[in-house]
Design a protein around this motif. Sequence first.
Motif, PDB file in Angstrom:
ATOM      1  N   LYS A  26       0.832  -1.199   0.000  1.00  0.00           N
ATOM      2  CA  LYS A  26       0.000   0.000   0.000  1.00  0.00           C
ATOM      3  C   LYS A  26       0.871   1.256   0.000  1.00  0.00           C
ATOM      4  O   LYS A  26       1.791   1.384   0.803  1.00  0.00           O
ATOM      5  N   GLY A  27       0.595   2.142  -0.936  1.00  0.00           N
ATOM      6  CA  GLY A  27       1.271   3.430  -0.995  1.00  0.00           C
ATOM      7  C   GLY A  27       2.679   3.416  -1.558  1.00  0.00           C
ATOM      8  O   GLY A  27       3.299   4.471  -1.668  1.00  0.00           O
ATOM      9  N   GLU A  28       3.207   2.261  -1.945  1.00  0.00           N
ATOM     10  CA  GLU A  28       4.561   2.200  -2.503  1.00  0.00           C
ATOM     11  C   GLU A  28       4.504   2.192  -4.031  1.00  0.00           C
ATOM     12  O   GLU A  28       3.628   1.575  -4.628  1.00  0.00           O
ATOM     13  N   TRP A  29       5.474   2.865  -4.647  1.00  0.00           N
ATOM     14  CA  TRP A  29       5.548   2.939  -6.098  1.00  0.00           C
ATOM     15  C   TRP A  29       5.980   1.603  -6.681  1.00  0.00           C
ATOM     16  O   TRP A  29       6.807   0.909  -6.101  1.00  0.00           O
ATOM     17  N   LYS A  79       4.959   4.534 -13.546  1.00  0.00           N
ATOM     18  CA  LYS A  79       5.202   4.409 -12.106  1.00  0.00           C
ATOM     19  C   LYS A  79       3.846   4.611 -11.443  1.00  0.00           C
ATOM     20  O   LYS A  79       3.202   5.645 -11.623  1.00  0.00           O
ATOM     21  N   ARG A  81       1.162   4.030  -7.889  1.00  0.00           N
ATOM     22  CA  ARG A  81       1.014   3.833  -6.446  1.00  0.00           C
ATOM     23  C   ARG A  81      -0.471   3.637  -6.171  1.00  0.00           C
ATOM     24  O   ARG A  81      -1.296   4.444  -6.601  1.00  0.00           O
ATOM     25  N   GLU A  83      -3.631   2.580  -3.260  1.00  0.00           N
ATOM     26  CA  GLU A  83      -4.025   2.519  -1.856  1.00  0.00           C
ATOM     27  C   GLU A  83      -4.947   1.338  -1.570  1.00  0.00           C
ATOM     28  O   GLU A  83      -5.152   0.980  -0.424  1.00  0.00           O
ATOM     29  N   VAL A 109      -3.429  -5.075  -3.106  1.00  0.00           N
ATOM     30  CA  VAL A 109      -2.645  -4.174  -2.279  1.00  0.00           C
ATOM     31  C   VAL A 109      -2.624  -4.691  -0.855  1.00  0.00           C
ATOM     32  O   VAL A 109      -3.671  -4.923  -0.246  1.00  0.00           O
TER      33      VAL A 109
END
Length: 111
Positions: A26-29, A79, A81, A83, A109
Motif C-alpha cells: 500500500k502506498g509504494e511505487w 510508475k 502507487r 491505496e 494491495v
Amino acid sequence: MKVFGPEPEGKRKHTPVIEAPAKVKKGEWFDVKVVVGKDIAHPNTKEHWIQFISLWADNFIVGRATLEPEVAASEVTFKVRLEKDAVLTAQAYCNLHGLWHSEEVKVEVEE
C-alpha cells in the motif's frame, strides 16, 4: 475484452499487454509496463504507428503517453502507487486500426 480492428493477426499486433506485479505494498511505487505488439511487432512508420498508450486503474486514468512514429517504441512503463486493490486495463490507439483494449490485470494491495 473489446477489440476494434482486424482479426486475428491484427489482434496480436495491436492489443496492449500489461506487465504488473500481482501484489504490491500500500502506498509504494511500482512499475507497470504496457507493450503493444508483444507477440507480433506492430509497425512503427509514419504511415502506421501507435499514437498513444493509456493505463487505467478501475475507473480512473493513471496516465497516458503520446508516441511519435519512427522514434518511440510501442511500449511504456508507468510508475504507479495504489491505496487499495485495483483492476488495471490499458488502451492503445493505432492511427490506422483504431482503439484496442487489454485484458484486465488484478493487483492486490497489502498493508
